[in-house]
Design a protein around this motif. Structure first.
Motif, short mmCIF file in Angstrom:
data_model
loop_
_atom_site.label_atom_id
_atom_site.label_comp_id
_atom_site.label_asym_id
_atom_site.label_seq_id
_atom_site.Cartn_x
_atom_site.Cartn_y
_atom_site.Cartn_z
N LEU A 167 -21.90 5.92 15.66
CA LEU A 167 -20.47 6.07 15.45
C LEU A 167 -19.79 4.85 14.85
N GLN A 168 -20.53 3.78 14.62
CA GLN A 168 -19.88 2.59 14.08
C GLN A 168 -19.41 2.87 12.66
N SER A 169 -18.10 2.77 12.46
CA SER A 169 -17.55 3.03 11.14
C SER A 169 -17.73 1.81 10.27
N LEU A 170 -18.01 2.03 9.00
CA LEU A 170 -18.23 0.93 8.07
C LEU A 170 -17.36 1.15 6.85
N SER A 171 -16.21 0.51 6.83
CA SER A 171 -15.30 0.62 5.68
C SER A 171 -15.63 -0.50 4.71
N TYR A 172 -15.58 -0.20 3.44
CA TYR A 172 -15.88 -1.22 2.43
C TYR A 172 -15.11 -0.91 1.16
N LEU A 309 -3.95 -1.65 25.71
CA LEU A 309 -4.70 -0.39 25.79
C LEU A 309 -4.38 0.53 24.62
N LYS A 310 -3.12 0.54 24.22
CA LYS A 310 -2.71 1.38 23.08
C LYS A 310 -3.43 0.93 21.80
N HIS A 311 -3.58 -0.38 21.66
CA HIS A 311 -4.27 -0.93 20.48
C HIS A 311 -5.71 -0.43 20.44
N VAL A 312 -6.39 -0.45 21.60
CA VAL A 312 -7.77 0.03 21.65
C VAL A 312 -7.82 1.53 21.37
N ARG A 313 -6.89 2.29 21.94
CA ARG A 313 -6.90 3.75 21.74
C ARG A 313 -6.68 4.10 20.27
N SER A 314 -5.89 3.30 19.56
CA SER A 314 -5.68 3.58 18.13
C SER A 314 -6.98 3.35 17.35
N ARG A 315 -7.77 2.38 17.81
CA ARG A 315 -9.05 2.15 17.14
C ARG A 315 -10.05 3.26 17.45
N LEU A 316 -9.93 3.87 18.63
CA LEU A 316 -10.76 5.03 18.93
C LEU A 316 -10.44 6.16 17.96
N THR A 317 -9.15 6.35 17.67
CA THR A 317 -8.75 7.38 16.70
C THR A 317 -9.43 7.14 15.35
N GLU A 318 -9.49 5.88 14.95
CA GLU A 318 -10.15 5.54 13.67
C GLU A 318 -11.64 5.91 13.72
N ILE A 319 -12.29 5.61 14.85
CA ILE A 319 -13.71 5.95 15.00
C ILE A 319 -13.91 7.45 14.91
N ILE A 320 -13.06 8.21 15.60
CA ILE A 320 -13.17 9.67 15.59
C ILE A 320 -12.99 10.20 14.17
N GLN A 321 -11.95 9.69 13.47
CA GLN A 321 -11.66 10.14 12.12
C GLN A 321 -12.83 9.85 11.17
N THR A 322 -13.34 8.62 11.23
CA THR A 322 -14.45 8.24 10.35
C THR A 322 -15.70 9.05 10.67
N SER A 323 -15.96 9.24 11.96
CA SER A 323 -17.17 9.96 12.38
C SER A 323 -17.15 11.40 11.90
N ILE A 324 -15.99 12.05 12.03
CA ILE A 324 -15.90 13.45 11.60
C ILE A 324 -16.03 13.54 10.08
N SER A 325 -15.42 12.58 9.36
CA SER A 325 -15.52 12.62 7.89
C SER A 325 -16.95 12.41 7.42
N LYS A 326 -17.77 11.73 8.26
CA LYS A 326 -19.18 11.50 7.90
C LYS A 326 -20.09 12.57 8.50
N ASN A 327 -19.48 13.62 9.07
CA ASN A 327 -20.23 14.72 9.68
C ASN A 327 -21.13 14.29 10.83
N VAL A 328 -20.70 13.28 11.57
CA VAL A 328 -21.40 12.92 12.79
C VAL A 328 -21.24 14.08 13.77
N PRO A 329 -22.31 14.50 14.45
CA PRO A 329 -22.20 15.64 15.38
C PRO A 329 -21.06 15.42 16.39
#
Length: 637
Positions: A167-172, A309-329
């Motif tokens: 799930l580690q997102s890699l933006s470049y 905590l809100k800052h961390v939760r916003s980063r979770l949203t980024e992980i979820i978004q990136t993971s789904i866009s990469k078709n992670v199960p």
């Protein structure tokens, strides 16, 4: 080999990441290690010092790592024997961003990076440990409020390690600068300056043949070895290390280490005979590592307030978004999101206890509903209950008052993080849902013995729960009561069965989506009520009737049911897959519109997506028929 080096090797093999190396490898490393004695308060390195050529392991004593925030020194970490620190020279080029000082008389081992680098390049476990350790302690303190001593640095991430890396997102940079081999260095340097970039690719027929970085300009032009009027092919580094577009964080880091490069070229097929799609820099890897789910959980442990905590939760949203866009199960995404959501709830309770003082009795704070099923990918409502141990009658009111205050504080923190308070009042701050174990046992027995009475339509989500904080034996006691009562409760299953099939049909007789006919969501499809809830309710019903304990997640419930009931396995497996497809539709809708994703505008879907959505609704009819047949529904029909 000398005796000291042998003792060092024996010491190191007891601790990560060195326990991933053989004793022979450790002996090779130990031969080049320097032993440093530090007196109390002695500084090993401090903020803005130039980087050392080694990283460090504590052999004895305690090393404090601190940063300067708001003009005061703040403890970031305490390193005890076996702990690794000072990893910045491995992964970054700028000066130290923290101070390492001996809290007491200490001994540290200095491990030369040049000696250890080959072992990192050959061993992904070692690399991942160092990456996570570095990312965890390299955050710029100016980025967040960081006052006062950090309460805890001991965390175990219970998710699968492979999930974390998955799930580690890699933006470049997707638009790298490209120049021809005949370009003049002066012009290329100007181009880099104008575009605020530290690299350009040199191409031939659109394919990469070399790369020029800031380092090349400094070391080759700045030193006078080449003229600024030379063509760029004279100073480029070649060949370029190429990777595919879906390269993982761990793979990218290994390639950089193995090839001793600071940039990777992303190409269409991963080869140098392919179009350039982007450039990955060392900085991109550090940014990506900071969003590692394991690191996020450690940050949650350190959080001081709802803002952190809100800052961390916003980063979770980024992980979820990136993971789904990469078709992670989606199953992987749910596992990670569930762990992080629970960690946020737990930390909210800890902060509330710090404010209120120690609890007067043991208790369990349970997340119910989607959080309890680990299906909360979006910032939807928070649903929870609190169960405290039985206390003397004369103490009951005082104890309950404390836990109501604790729940209120916790729920307010979670609301500030972004989890709305349940509109139906399913929160532990509600006097109905904060009570003793005996009272809760009576409540569950009442729901099961007389289902449907006295507004008990709400009872079903209370059977999906996960402990977020407190005494596991209290949760276990609730579970035992439920499954003890299940055996004799045909009426209860009658109620749950009808509850599962009474939702409005998702499709009309003519296979058109049954959209909302009026209100603010007019012409939208309610994917939660009409598609997901019947599956959630059906999975719960069959799991409980099959006496399956300890599985709350809807997808996993269906998978388990397929194994336990081979006769109907096809229905259950189809429902499992349908649940994932529907959850993905809802999550994408919620991410797009920053809401709960409950209502989908069908017209905005492509024709292909509309067909996929319809197909996912097909197994629901089979599930409904199986419910009717299995439970011979009568009482509430």
């Amino acid at each position: 080999m000398n005796v000291i080096a042998e003792r060092i090797a024996e010491f190191l093999r007891e601790f990560p990441p060195f326990n991933n190396l053989s004793l022979e490898e450790l002996k090779l490393v130990s031969n080049s290690i320097r032993v440093i004695n530090l007196e109390k308060q002695k500084v090993l390195f401090q903020i803005n010092d130039s980087l050392h050529d080694s990283f460090y392991v504590v052999a004895s004593g305690v090393i404090n790592l601190s940063v300067i925030a708001d003009a005061e020194e703040t403890l970031l970490n305490k390193c005890l024997p076996g702990d690794v620190f000072g990893l910045r020279p491995f992964f970054a080029k700028n000066n130290y961003m923290m101070t390492a000082k001996a809290r007491e008389e200490s001994i540290v081992y200095a491990i030369p990076i040049t000696t250890f680098r080959p072992f990192v390049a050959q061993n992904a476990e070692v690399l991942n440990f160092l990456l996570e350790s570095f990312a965890n302690n390299s955050n710029d303190p100016r980025d967040r409020e960081n006052k006062g001593k950090l309460l805890s640095d001991n965390v175990v991430f219970s998710g699968q390690q492979s999930d974390i890396h998955y799930l580690q997102s890699l933006s470049y940079n997707k638009t790298p600068i490209k120049v021809s081999a005949s370009s003049i260095v002066r012009d290329v340097a100007q181009l880099m300056t104008d575009n605020l970039t530290n690299s350009v690719f040199v191409t031939d027929n659109a394919f990469p043949i070399g790369i020029v970085t800031d380092t090349d300009i400094r070391s080759k032009i700045g030193t006078g070895r080449f003229l600024i009027t030379n063509t760029v092919d004279k100073i480029m580094s070649s060949p370029v290390i190429t990777v595919t577009e879906n390269v993982s964080l761990a793979e990218a880091q290994l390639l950089m280490l193995k090839n001793n490069v600071s940039h990777l070229c992303v190409t269409q097929d991963g080869s140098e005979k392919s179009d350039i799609k982007g450039v990955i820099s060392e900085h991109d890897l550090i940014v990506a590592q900071a969003s590692n789910p394991g690191v996020l959980i450690k940050e949650i442990k350190r959080s001081k307030d709802a803002k952190d905590l809100k800052h961390v939760r916003s980063r979770l949203t980024e992980i979820i978004q990136t993971s789904i866009s990469k078709n992670v199960p989606l199953t992987h995404v749910c596992n990670i999101a569930g762990e992080i959501n629970l960690a946020i709830v737990k930390r909210s309770i800890e902060l509330s206890i710090l404010d209120l003082g120690s609890p007067p009795a043991r208790f369990a704070f349970l997340c119910i509903g989607s959080q309890g099923r680990k299906e909360q990918l979006l910032l939807t409502d928070q649903d929870n209950i609190l169960v405290f141990e039985d206390v003397a009658t004369d103490k009951y009111k005082e104890v309950k008052d404390y836990f109501l205050k604790l729940s209120k504080k916790t729920i307010n923190i979670l609301e500030k993080v972004g989890y709305d308070i349940c509109p139906n009042g399913h929160n532990a701050s509600n006097i109905l849902w904060c009570k003793s174990l005996t009272d809760w046992i009576k409540q569950y027995e009442n729901w099961m013995n007389t289902p449907g009475e006295i507004s008990n339509e709400i009872s079903s989500i209370f059977f999906d729960y996960e402990i977020a904080f407190g005494e596991p034996k209290i949760e276990e006691a609730i579970t035992n009561v439920i499954f003890k009562n299940i055996k004799k409760q045909k009426l209860f299953f009658d109620y749950l069965g009808n509850d599962a099939i009474k939702k409005p049909a998702p499709l009309s007789f003519f296979k058109k989506f049954n959209v909302e006919e009026d209100g603010i969501h007019k012409d939208k499809f309610d994917i939660k009520t009409k598609a997901l809830m019947p599956l959630i309710d059906g999975a719960r019903l069959f799991t409980m009737s099959n006496n399956i304990k300890g599985i709350n997640n809807t997808y996993m419930r269906f998978k388990q049911l397929a194994m336990d009931d081979p006769k109907h396995s096809e229905i259950f497996l189809n429902c499992a897959e349908a649940f994932l497809v529907l959850s993905k539709f809802r999550t994408l809708e919620g991410l797009r519109n920053d809401n709960s994703g409950q209502y989908i505008t069908i017209e905005e879907l492509s024709k292909a997506d509309r067909e996929i959505l319809k197909s996912a609704l097909a197994p629901m009819k089979d599930l409904e028929e199986l419910i009717k047949d299995s439970f011979q529904l009568t009482q509430f029909s």
